[in-house]
Structure formats: C-alpha cells, structure tokens
Design a protein around this motif. Sequence first.
Motif, mmCIF file in Angstrom:
data_model
loop_
_atom_site.group_PDB
_atom_site.id
_atom_site.type_symbol
_atom_site.label_atom_id
_atom_site.label_comp_id
_atom_site.label_asym_id
_atom_site.label_seq_id
_atom_site.Cartn_x
_atom_site.Cartn_y
_atom_site.Cartn_z
ATOM 1 N N SER A 42 44.689 48.068 23.718
ATOM 2 C CA SER A 42 44.469 48.266 22.283
ATOM 3 C C SER A 42 43.015 48.588 21.957
ATOM 4 C CB SER A 42 44.941 47.036 21.503
ATOM 5 O OG SER A 42 44.247 45.889 21.947
ATOM 6 N N ASN A 43 42.071 47.965 22.655
ATOM 7 C CA ASN A 43 40.665 48.157 22.285
ATOM 8 C C ASN A 43 39.955 49.246 23.077
ATOM 9 O OD1 ASN A 43 41.366 45.916 20.870
ATOM 10 N ND2 ASN A 43 39.546 44.723 21.397
ATOM 11 N N LEU A 44 40.317 49.408 24.361
ATOM 12 C CA LEU A 44 39.592 50.381 25.177
ATOM 13 C C LEU A 44 40.410 51.637 25.468
ATOM 14 C CD1 LEU A 44 37.841 48.040 27.789
ATOM 15 C CD2 LEU A 44 36.946 48.906 25.618
ATOM 16 N N GLY A 45 41.650 51.653 25.043
ATOM 17 C CA GLY A 45 42.469 52.836 25.309
ATOM 18 C C GLY A 45 42.830 52.987 26.773
ATOM 19 N N ILE A 46 42.909 51.855 27.485
ATOM 20 C CA ILE A 46 43.300 51.915 28.897
ATOM 21 C C ILE A 46 44.684 51.312 29.026
ATOM 22 C CG2 ILE A 46 42.735 51.178 31.242
ATOM 23 C CD1 ILE A 46 39.809 50.940 30.314
ATOM 24 N N GLN A 47 45.666 52.197 29.187
ATOM 25 C CA GLN A 47 47.068 51.753 29.274
ATOM 26 C C GLN A 47 47.450 51.642 30.742
ATOM 27 O OE1 GLN A 47 48.064 55.103 26.922
ATOM 28 N NE2 GLN A 47 48.499 53.888 25.070
ATOM 29 N N ASP A 48 47.469 50.427 31.235
ATOM 30 C CA ASP A 48 47.604 50.131 32.668
ATOM 31 C C ASP A 48 49.040 49.657 32.931
ATOM 32 O OD1 ASP A 48 47.351 49.149 35.223
ATOM 33 O OD2 ASP A 48 45.867 47.616 34.722
ATOM 34 N N THR A 49 49.937 50.618 33.259
ATOM 35 C CA THR A 49 51.368 50.309 33.301
ATOM 36 C C THR A 49 51.697 49.096 34.170
ATOM 37 O OG1 THR A 49 51.769 52.687 33.103
ATOM 38 C CG2 THR A 49 53.672 51.300 33.638
ATOM 39 N N CYS A 50 51.193 49.100 35.396
ATOM 40 C CA CYS A 50 51.546 48.012 36.320
ATOM 41 C C CYS A 50 50.544 46.863 36.289
ATOM 42 C CB CYS A 50 51.604 48.527 37.748
ATOM 43 S SG CYS A 50 52.937 49.678 38.054
ATOM 44 N N GLY A 51 49.519 46.978 35.483
ATOM 45 C CA GLY A 51 48.501 45.931 35.493
ATOM 46 C C GLY A 51 47.694 45.899 36.778
ATOM 47 N N VAL A 52 47.359 47.067 37.302
ATOM 48 C CA VAL A 52 46.597 47.081 38.559
ATOM 49 C C VAL A 52 45.219 46.448 38.399
ATOM 50 C CG1 VAL A 52 47.810 49.129 39.439
ATOM 51 C CG2 VAL A 52 45.634 49.410 38.256
ATOM 52 N N HIS A 53 44.724 46.409 37.173
ATOM 53 C CA HIS A 53 43.441 45.741 36.959
ATOM 54 C C HIS A 53 43.523 44.271 37.345
ATOM 55 C CE1 HIS A 53 40.095 44.079 34.295
ATOM 56 N NE2 HIS A 53 39.499 44.857 35.172
ATOM 57 N N ASN A 54 44.681 43.673 37.105
ATOM 58 C CA ASN A 54 44.841 42.251 37.388
ATOM 59 C C ASN A 54 45.193 41.966 38.840
ATOM 60 O OD1 ASN A 54 44.689 41.804 34.470
ATOM 61 N ND2 ASN A 54 46.707 42.791 34.477
ATOM 62 N N LEU A 55 45.916 42.896 39.461
ATOM 63 C CA LEU A 55 46.302 42.658 40.856
ATOM 64 C C LEU A 55 45.267 43.175 41.831
ATOM 65 C CD1 LEU A 55 47.973 42.004 43.289
ATOM 66 C CD2 LEU A 55 49.589 43.771 42.673
ATOM 67 N N HIS A 56 44.679 44.334 41.538
ATOM 68 C CA HIS A 56 43.745 44.932 42.490
ATOM 69 C C HIS A 56 42.294 44.958 41.981
ATOM 70 C CE1 HIS A 56 47.121 46.336 44.972
ATOM 71 N NE2 HIS A 56 47.718 46.645 43.849
ATOM 72 N N GLY A 57 42.139 45.151 40.679
ATOM 73 C CA GLY A 57 40.797 45.341 40.135
ATOM 74 C C GLY A 57 39.959 44.070 40.187
ATOM 75 N N MET A 58 40.303 43.096 39.354
ATOM 76 C CA MET A 58 39.509 41.859 39.321
ATOM 77 C C MET A 58 39.554 41.105 40.646
ATOM 78 S SD MET A 58 39.934 40.461 35.437
ATOM 79 C CE MET A 58 41.716 40.284 35.516
ATOM 80 N N PRO A 59 40.718 40.968 41.287
ATOM 81 C CA PRO A 59 40.686 40.303 42.600
ATOM 82 C C PRO A 59 39.859 41.073 43.629
ATOM 83 C CG PRO A 59 42.893 40.228 41.685
ATOM 84 C CD PRO A 59 42.092 41.142 40.798
ATOM 85 N N GLY A 60 39.830 42.404 43.520
ATOM 86 C CA GLY A 60 38.991 43.181 44.423
ATOM 87 C C GLY A 60 37.515 42.884 44.223
ATOM 88 N N ILE A 61 37.101 42.807 42.954
ATOM 89 C CA ILE A 61 35.704 42.448 42.668
ATOM 90 C C ILE A 61 35.424 41.017 43.134
ATOM 91 C CG2 ILE A 61 34.094 41.933 40.795
ATOM 92 C CD1 ILE A 61 35.177 44.307 39.282
ATOM 93 N N LEU A 62 36.374 40.125 42.870
ATOM 94 C CA LEU A 62 36.230 38.749 43.352
ATOM 95 C C LEU A 62 36.040 38.739 44.861
ATOM 96 C CD1 LEU A 62 36.494 35.665 42.827
ATOM 97 C CD2 LEU A 62 38.968 35.933 43.022
#
Lengths: 385, 385, 385
Positions: free
Chosen positions: C298-318
């Motif tokens: 809603s705020n950044l205009g990033i429509q992440d169908t599978c939620g890869v930010h949560n599975l790969h993005g943030m855990p990858g940075i972690l």
Amino acid sequence: MTPCGDRGYYDCCTVQCGCSMSHVFDQLLVLFQDVHVMIFIGFGFLMTFLKRYGFSSVGLNLLLAAFALQWGLLVQGLWHLDEGKIKVSIFKMINADFSTATVLISFGAVLGKTSPVQLLIMTLLEITIFGINEHLVAEVLKANDVGASMIIHAFGAYFGLAVARMLYRPALGNGHENDGSVYHSDLFAMIGTVFLWMFWPSFNSAIAEPGADQLMAVTNTYFSLAACVLSAYAVSSLVEHKGKLDMVHIQNATLAGGVAVGTCADMNIGPFGAMIIGFVAGIVSTLGFKFLTPILASNLGIQDTCGVHNLHGMPGILGGIAGIVAVALGKKDGSAIMQAAALASSLGFALVGGAMTGLIMKLPFWGQPPDQNCFDDSIYWEVRT
Amino acid sequence: MTPCGDRGYYDCCTVQCGCSMSHVFDQLLVLFQDVHVMIFIGFGFLMTFLKRYGFSSVGLNLLLAAFALQWGLLVQGLWHLDEGKIKVSIFKMINADFSTATVLISFGAVLGKTSPVQLLIMTLLEITIFGINEHLVAEVLKANDVGASMIIHAFGAYFGLAVARMLYRPALGNGHENDGSVYHSDLFAMIGTVFLWMFWPSFNSAIAEPGADQLMAVTNTYFSLAACVLSAYAVSSLVEHKGKLDMVHIQNATLAGGVAVGTCADMNIGPFGAMIIGFVAGIVSTLGFKFLTPILASNLGIQDTCGVHNLHGMPGILGGIAGIVAVALGKKDGSAIMQAAALASSLGFALVGGAMTGLIMKLPFWGQPPDQNCFDDSIYWEVRT
Amino acid sequence: MTPCGDRGYYDCCTVQCGCSMSHVFDQLLVLFQDVHVMIFIGFGFLMTFLKRYGFSSVGLNLLLAAFALQWGLLVQGLWHLDEGKIKVSIFKMINADFSTATVLISFGAVLGKTSPVQLLIMTLLEITIFGINEHLVAEVLKANDVGASMIIHAFGAYFGLAVARMLYRPALGNGHENDGSVYHSDLFAMIGTVFLWMFWPSFNSAIAEPGADQLMAVTNTYFSLAACVLSAYAVSSLVEHKGKLDMVHIQNATLAGGVAVGTCADMNIGPFGAMIIGFVAGIVSTLGFKFLTPILASNLGIQDTCGVHNLHGMPGILGGIAGIVAVALGKKDGSAIMQAAALASSLGFALVGGAMTGLIMKLPFWGQPPDQNCFDDSIYWEVRT
C-alpha cells in the motif's frame, strides 16, 4: 578401476582399504532409489491426469510394479543362474525396475480400458518377452542401449499400442466424458512429470560403467532434457489456439528428451549433441500429441490414452536412430548394423508380442470393463461421495 | 572394515586414503535423507486422507516432527554423554528421526481429536519413555531390532492406542461427518504411502552394520514390501463388496510388510522368508482394517483414526515374533528369550506409558477440541472459503 | 584430503585406490539431486498456493528453470574458461541450479502478473547480473557465503521486489479475486514447502568443503530449520485471530531458518548458534508476512505475491549479518568488512539490476497480462472445465 563379479562391484578398494562393499553399495543404492521414485511416483502420478481415474492410476501402478519387479527378478534370474541359484543384487533390482518400466509404459496406452486381471496377465507376458528381446539385444547383438531408448521405451510403447489395437473399442470413438482432466488432476500429474524429469539422469546412467561413462550419461541426459523443455513449450504454444500452452504437452513432451537420449547417453556426443537430440524429441513429441494421436485413434483404431506413442514410441525410435548414427560416427565402440538390428528386434518383439498379448487379454473372462465404465475408478474401487 | 567411535564411522580408509570422512558421511547422509522424507512427506501426507484435516495432518506433522527431533537428540544425548557433552552426528540424527516416528504413529491414532498443545505434551512424554525402552532393549537385553518393528512400530502404535483409550469420546461412536475422505484427499494420502513404501528399505537398513548386513536389510525389506502389496490387494478385493478395492487398505496395508520385516531385516532369512513375512503382514493388516478396527471402537472404546493398530501395531508384533523365531533358528546371533523380553518390554512401556500420558493429556486446560469440531482444520487454522 | 582440480574432486583416493572418480561423483551427485528437487518440486509446488495459477506455478517454474540452468552454465563457463573451453561437471551443475534459484525467488515476487516472455527476459538478465555479483563476492571480496544467504536469497528477493516495483499495478491495490488460495491449492503448496525444508541441508552444504565443514553445514542447517519451525508456528498463532495458524506462514516462514543460516552454515557456530539464527528468522519472517507485506504493497507500491521479502529478503539479510558477526568472532577465517561489503554488493546489484530489468520488462510488447487476467492460468494455458 577393475570391475569384479557383478557389474558395479569393484575390488580395487577391497584390496587396499577393505571397505569397498559399503562404498559401492552406496553408489548403486542411490541410483536405484532414484529409479524407484520414477517407477512408483513418476509413472504413478503422471497417469493421474484423468479426472476420475486417479485411484487406479497410482494404485494399479503400485500393484503392477510390485508384481512386475518380482516377476522381472525371477525371469532375469533364470537367464543368469549363478551356480544354479538366483542371486540378488542392487544391480539386478535396478534391472527389475527397468523391466517394470516397460509394463507401465504399455499400461499408459490402455489406461482406463482394462481390468486389473487383464493388466496382471499383460505384466506376465510382457516381462517375459522383454527378457527375450533384452537378452538378444545385449548379449547376442551386443548393441549399446544404456538408457534403453529401444529395449524399454520403444518396446513398451509399441507393445502397448499393439495391445490397444487388439482391444479397440469403436464406441469410444466419439470420446468419453471421463476421458479428460480437471484442474487438480492435472496438478497431480505434474508431480509425476517433475519427478520423472529430475531423476531421468539417474535412469540413463544407472547401468553405465561407473566413472567417466556414468558421469557422461548423467550430463548428456541433463542437457537433452533441458533442451527438450524449451522446444516442447515453444511448439505447444505454436500449435495451440492464441499461443496458449496445453498441459498434456507439458506433462509429457518435456520428458521426451530423456527417452531419446537414452541409447546415446554414455556416448561421447557432447553437450551440444545431447541438446540437439532433446530439442528434436520435444518437437516430435508435441506434434505427435497434437496431430498424430487423433489420427491413430480414428484411422488405425489405436486408442492411446496417455499418448505413449508420443512420449515413448517416437522418441524411443529417435533414440535408436541417434544411436546408430553415433556408433557409425565412432562415438562409442560398436556396430551401426547391430544397433539397427537391435532397434528392429525391439520393434518386432513389441508389435508381435503385444498383438499376441492383446488377443489373450481379449478373452471374455478377465472382467474387462464395459464401454460406459471406462476411465472410472468406481468400477474397481470403493469411491466415497 | 573396523568400526571406530560412533557406529557408522570407519577408520579403515582414514589410514590408507585419508578420505574416509567424506565417504562415510556420504552413505549415512543418503540414508538419513530417505528416512527424513519418510518422516516429513510420508507420515505427513499419509494422514491427509481426511477430507477437512489436511492442513493439520501435514502441518502438525511438521510441527511435531521438528519438535520431536530436537527433543529426541537431547534425550539421546543425555543417555550417551561424550566427555560431558552432547555430540551430534548423522547417525544420531537418524536415531532422532526414529524416535520421532513413534510420535507420528501415535499421532495417527488420535488424529483429529487433539489440540496442538496436547500433541506437544504427548511428544515430550513419548520420546522420553521411548528412550528408556530403547536403552533397555538395545543395551540391557541386547535384542536385535534393526528396523524397529518392536521399539518403534509396536511401541508407537500401542502407546497411541492407550492414549486414544484415555481420550475416548462416546459421542463419536456413531461416526462424524468429517471422519472420512474425499476423492482428492485420498490422492494426497497416496503421496505419503508411495514415499513410505519406496524408502522403507532405507529405514530398515539405516542403522544396520554397513556391508553385507546393510545390503541384506535393503533387499529383505524390498521383498517383504513387494509381497505385501500383492496380499493387501488380494484381501482387500476379497473382503469388499463386488470385489472392489478400498483406498484405506491400499494406503496402509501395503506398508505392513515394511513394519513386519523390521526386526528380521538384517537377519539371514532369505528373500523367501522376507516375502512370507510381508505376505502375512498384508493379510493381517487388511483384515484388521476391515473387521478389527470397528470392534475396537465399539467394544473397547479405542477410536483409532488412522488404523495404526493395523499398520503398525499387529505388524509390529508380527515382526517381533518373526525375530524371536529367526533368532531361535540361528539366523542371527542373539537369544530368543531376550527377543521375547524386548517385545514384552516394548508393549508394556507403550501401554503403561500411553495410558499415563493419556491421563495427563485429558486434563481440561490443554484446549482439546469439542466433539463437533473434531476432524476439522478450521478450529486451528485460518481456512479460506 | 587434498582437493585437486575443480572443487569437490580429490586425488587422495586416485593415488591409492584408483577409484576416486566414482566415489566423488557419488557424493556430488547426491547433493545435486537434492538441490534439483528443491528447484523443480520445491519452488514449483510452493507457488501452487494460488487457486487458479497452479499450471503456471509449476509449469513456468519448469520452463524458467530449464532455461536458466542452461544460461547459467554458459555464463559460469564464460567466467571460468578452461583452455578456451566450457567444461561441465556436477559441481558446475549445482552452481547452475543455484543461479536458477535466484530467478525462481524473483519469480515469486511477480507471480501472476507477468507473461512467460517477460519472465524469460528476466531470467536472461538476472542470471547475468547474478554472475557478476557472485564473481565479485567470491573471487574479489573473498567473502564466505556457502549457503548463499546473500548472493542467492537476498539478491533474488530484492531483485524481484525491484522488478515488482517497476511493474506496480495500482488497480490490484484492492486485491484480486484470484489472488488467494483454496483448500487443495494450499495442500499442493505444502508439497513444495516440505521438500524444500527436508533438503535445505543439502543446499547449504553442496559447495562446502567435503569433510568436517560439509558435515557442519548439514547439521547447522538442520538445527536452524528445526528451531525455525517452532518460532514460526508460535508467532503465527500469536498474531492470528483466536490463536489460529495461517497456512501462508507455515508454508513460508518455516523455511526462513534455512535461508538465514546459509552464510554461517559451514562456520563453527555450534548447534545452539544455528538454532538462535533459525529461531529469530522464523519470528522475523512470520511478522513480515503479517504486518510488513501489506505496508509494502500500500505505501511503497511493491506487490510481492509470494512474500519473498519475508522468506528470502529479510532472512537473507539476517544471514548476511550473522555471517559478519560470526567472522568477527573468529568462527571462520575471513574479514568482517569483506562480509559486509558482500552483503552491500548483493543488495546493490539486486536493487539496481532489478530496477533496470523491471524497466525493460515494462516495455509494452512482451504480452504482459491485463489486470483482470492476473493470477489466472487461462490466459496462458488451455484450461478444461
């Protein structure tokens, strides 16, 4: 590296380390497990695409395969008696799975139109005839067929097509309401497709000479399959309405590269050679599904439920021809004439053996389902709701 | 071949080649992966047969198994402290999966009638009690049970049945609308069945002595399973209306051969001996589903959702008895009396431990679902549509 | 144990036993097969959760992966020419699967909103950019990233998110009727989840140094994943209405432990260290699905169908941060600064490369589906019924 005793066993390490058994057991067990997954999950789920025939597809696949591997071990053991005894090894278990594969391919041609008893009779006869042809090809003609394009895929397909011809049902000429898929049955079938696709390199390398030859069989199959996916998708999109893809093509034609590279898998054809074989196989197979299967059904009376002619038949012949060419070009020791004889032998035994088997299956006391109950689990299974 | 340190590690190659670690790691990793697939895919999907309980089946299976393997490693580590430390190896990870299997078997008995918290409590207690019995059987009685017919299958089944007896729900006596399958849920369950069936040889051989014994464990299990499929199909067709097959039998009884050959898997019983065990197991298991399960529910108040008594209980006892006979016949070093004591110990710990665990699980603050919400995912899961 | 030639090949046995080839081929083939299953079954079925997009999920996954591995081998081969030739080995095939994984992660971000042609263009560009970043991280910075938290997971996720940002569709802001699951589609997705979960130890150890390091990579990943399951379930239950579990969390967040432990997998962090990483990853990932994904859309205009930010993005940075800390603490040779540079490089190449790729994909002649046909197989597939 000196093979000793059964193929796949080495004494090099025994002498020096005393631990060969566990290491070699290892390698073959891994390949055996992969082939086993192809037989039971791969073939079983590939055939679940029919909307009301999933129980039979995966269930009868299990029954036939469990029966076939025992019968296959027995037939194989009788051909290769060891001091009057049948000895078992992982290598022979792989070969039993191979003979089982022929039955499951033929099963695909008659899927939905035969009773379990008919199929068990087919298993008995087909594995016996397979054993004769395999002995002829491997021991007499000494032809190369490491991934079994000819002796498994072409043999199993044309055997099944000959059976299907004998069991021709004119009433199914206009189609049958259950002879098709629904959305989720197509997804179940993709489980079978993907496991077959992933483990095909193990299938084509399982009985290769360990070492460089086996490694080559893995990589050649890998390249052929990768190229085949691209051509199958491209052709599917080209021949379908509005450039759409057809699930039937994707489920099947993407695997044709594994079939077609079988004979050449352990030959020095190079990645590019393997990719050409796979690419052509994907085209031939997809076009077969689109144009040839309807013609076979309407003009020749061959109703091929799963289209095994397109996945195993034509790609198997392609593989046999590729083997003839590769041997002629010196990519592997052997004789191009013997390769051609092996292909002819496989086709001949398949067509004659299949026709005879079909006649026996047609006898009226095996419980063949009536036309209106074809493609329907509920005739052989308790189906809830 | 000299084992050194932990079972499964050899120093023969270390001395001569300097590369033992990676080779042996190899072998165990392969077997570990197969067992892992059985635990997470096999058990998980086998239980998805219920029409509205698939999320819980595969989802809670994942939760319980992930919890159980950590707790199992801890309990196992405390039994076998190494210089005051708990050390981890692939061999111990296989054993942790084994202790997890007992929990998942018991889960099958109470499937659909317990809350996640109740199941976590069961996991804690069952693995602890398993550890005591396993120590007694393996270290004190020194009984053979390589494929764990007694210490995993019989133990897990009777533990679960004792829990189910404690949690008896009279209101479910007349059945529950969600306690059954639909077409596609039965197909999902077949994914579990087939993966369990294919990889059972790895389960029964994973902790066998590498070399000839391990190879024998693979082939004996393979033969027992193949024979079991034939008898399960035959008996299912004989006992059902109009000779039809019942998916419940096919999903479960085809696996009883793997359970029943467990104790004898690494004994010199020969392919024929293994096939007899599997054949009998398939008959016993199928008859149990058809005739015994309804009696247990109505007369003894034991509501066994997945029929673990038929898949793990009776075949486990059969396996224990086969082990007693085989040892008495000299097929393996050991004492028939100790084998019998191991079976009695496993059953005793299971029934007493299960009953105690069931009483604790019955305490009213663990969120046990009310009768009308049994067998329904929507009480624990967000279910769309 | 002396590595010779390509990583993963040893000459120790060659000299003494003459049988190294088949043994080593073994070990790598086993790991390759596991990774292959993750790529084709794992990723393919994980994405089948959408109710009407299963054909595309598993079908386009197969197409993209088959294309990506060929392109990946080519790019990799050009970076590492051997006497002017591109040589193939099982090790390189593993690396090709790794580069493929980045594409499939990015595919998850744009799932349902792109045409096959757009995705093939993304594959071409992403693998090329991956190759540059991988070379920089491994060869120039000489950073540790054995399980590829940074160079695959974070890279693939932020690349895909940047593409998704470029392809922003305001009309989907209020949701789409097909952007959700049904009961059976969620079960198909669990096939993907469980295969990914089981084989992740092989992914993280596939290119580790054989021997102790590889064994450590297996066990660390195993512990991280087990701990992650517990925290994912706990947090899912805490944040959902009435303590229920959400399938989206279970399908995805249970895997975050495999991602986050990647960089540290072969470091001496101990089982407890691995479990902490996994535990935190499960929390972060689940919270991300619940709270962050809606905000990104809603705020950044990033429509992440599978939620890869949560599975790969943030855990990858972690995982990248954990690697910095672990190297700083001396758990592995290396430089914490270089680890940080590797993380920054991976994120930078991903965001810039993904934005550029997204712009190219936005060109109007690639057949991008209109808003109302998003998340719907029938635009690209013949769908029966």
